[in-house]
Design a protein around this motif. Sequence first.
Motif, PDB file in Angstrom:
ATOM      1  N   ARG A 299      95.468  59.710 -34.871  1.00 56.84           N
ATOM      2  CA  ARG A 299      95.460  59.116 -33.501  1.00 56.84           C
ATOM      3  C   ARG A 299      96.315  57.798 -33.289  1.00 56.84           C
ATOM      4  O   ARG A 299      97.019  57.706 -32.220  1.00 56.84           O
ATOM      5  N   GLU A 300      96.533  57.203 -34.206  1.00 57.87           N
ATOM      6  CA  GLU A 300      97.345  55.938 -34.207  1.00 57.87           C
ATOM      7  C   GLU A 300      98.904  56.367 -33.926  1.00 57.87           C
ATOM      8  O   GLU A 300      99.612  55.742 -33.537  1.00 57.87           O
ATOM      9  N   PHE A 301      99.089  57.444 -35.023  1.00 53.09           N
ATOM     10  CA  PHE A 301     100.497  57.843 -34.772  1.00 53.09           C
ATOM     11  C   PHE A 301     100.815  58.437 -33.322  1.00 53.09           C
ATOM     12  O   PHE A 301     101.934  57.946 -32.951  1.00 53.09           O
ATOM     13  N   PHE A 302      99.996  59.366 -32.978  1.00 54.90           N
ATOM     14  CA  PHE A 302      99.977  59.715 -31.489  1.00 54.90           C
ATOM     15  C   PHE A 302     100.416  58.617 -30.469  1.00 54.90           C
ATOM     16  O   PHE A 302     101.011  58.598 -29.624  1.00 54.90           O
ATOM     17  N   ARG A 303      99.581  57.630 -30.717  1.00 57.51           N
ATOM     18  CA  ARG A 303      99.451  56.313 -29.811  1.00 57.51           C
ATOM     19  C   ARG A 303     100.934  55.873 -29.754  1.00 57.51           C
ATOM     20  O   ARG A 303     101.303  55.506 -28.931  1.00 57.51           O
TER      21      ARG A 303
ATOM     22  N   VAL B 117     104.131  55.466 -26.802  1.00 57.86           N
ATOM     23  CA  VAL B 117     104.202  53.914 -26.545  1.00 57.86           C
ATOM     24  C   VAL B 117     106.077  53.890 -26.315  1.00 57.86           C
ATOM     25  O   VAL B 117     106.581  53.462 -25.539  1.00 57.86           O
ATOM     26  N   VAL B 118     106.411  54.559 -27.216  1.00 58.12           N
ATOM     27  CA  VAL B 118     108.020  54.844 -27.481  1.00 58.12           C
ATOM     28  C   VAL B 118     108.662  56.154 -26.568  1.00 58.12           C
ATOM     29  O   VAL B 118     109.999  56.092 -26.454  1.00 58.12           O
ATOM     30  N   SER B 119     107.821  56.795 -26.214  1.00 57.30           N
ATOM     31  CA  SER B 119     108.244  58.204 -25.711  1.00 57.30           C
ATOM     32  C   SER B 119     109.047  57.750 -24.324  1.00 57.30           C
ATOM     33  O   SER B 119     108.393  57.284 -23.484  1.00 57.30           O
ATOM     34  N   PRO B 120     110.189  58.299 -24.059  1.00 57.06           N
ATOM     35  CA  PRO B 120     110.926  58.048 -22.708  1.00 57.06           C
ATOM     36  C   PRO B 120     110.268  58.805 -21.966  1.00 57.06           C
ATOM     37  O   PRO B 120     111.003  58.677 -20.522  1.00 57.06           O
TER      38      PRO B 120
ATOM     39  N   THR C 287      92.706  68.486 -29.124  1.00 53.92           N
ATOM     40  CA  THR C 287      91.633  68.286 -28.116  1.00 53.92           C
ATOM     41  C   THR C 287      91.251  66.849 -27.884  1.00 53.92           C
ATOM     42  O   THR C 287      91.085  66.528 -26.701  1.00 53.92           O
ATOM     43  N   ALA C 288      90.784  66.285 -29.074  1.00 55.18           N
ATOM     44  CA  ALA C 288      90.181  65.038 -28.864  1.00 55.18           C
ATOM     45  C   ALA C 288      91.082  63.935 -28.228  1.00 55.18           C
ATOM     46  O   ALA C 288      90.674  63.185 -27.752  1.00 55.18           O
ATOM     47  N   LEU C 289      92.140  64.280 -28.615  1.00 54.80           N
ATOM     48  CA  LEU C 289      93.396  63.305 -28.088  1.00 54.80           C
ATOM     49  C   LEU C 289      93.874  63.569 -26.816  1.00 54.80           C
ATOM     50  O   LEU C 289      94.660  62.911 -26.167  1.00 54.80           O
ATOM     51  N   GLY C 290      93.236  64.586 -26.019  1.00 55.67           N
ATOM     52  CA  GLY C 290      93.776  64.822 -24.702  1.00 55.67           C
ATOM     53  C   GLY C 290      94.690  65.710 -24.513  1.00 55.67           C
ATOM     54  O   GLY C 290      95.216  66.080 -23.463  1.00 55.67           O
ATOM     55  N   PHE C 291      95.159  66.463 -25.568  1.00 53.29           N
ATOM     56  CA  PHE C 291      96.111  67.516 -25.456  1.00 53.29           C
ATOM     57  C   PHE C 291      95.449  68.886 -25.075  1.00 53.29           C
ATOM     58  O   PHE C 291      94.307  69.091 -25.335  1.00 53.29           O
ATOM     59  N   THR C 292      96.155  69.759 -24.243  1.00 51.25           N
ATOM     60  CA  THR C 292      95.648  70.992 -23.797  1.00 51.25           C
ATOM     61  C   THR C 292      96.516  72.197 -24.248  1.00 51.25           C
ATOM     62  O   THR C 292      97.686  72.027 -24.735  1.00 51.25           O
TER      63      THR C 292
END
Length: 82
Positions: A20-24, A28-31, A51-56
Amino acid sequence: MHLREPRGVREDFRRKSIAREFFRSVEVVSPTPRLFSSTEETNVASIRMHTALGFTPSGHIDNLPQGVRELLFYKRHPARGA
């Protein structure tokens, strides 16, 4: 960015919110506000995590060398500064 640990995550690192922290941190740095990720169709824990992180679900890739379908996931997050 696509990172994968082929043998799975070590038991002592599971369920500690590291993914979860990795994806967050990637958000943050994604352009771009678009994130893509993938996992093997046999990795139930990873599918649940996405799914829990909001990916579809976004599609799949067949005929890979490992012989298992790769599932693709998509997530749109707020643009930086928004």
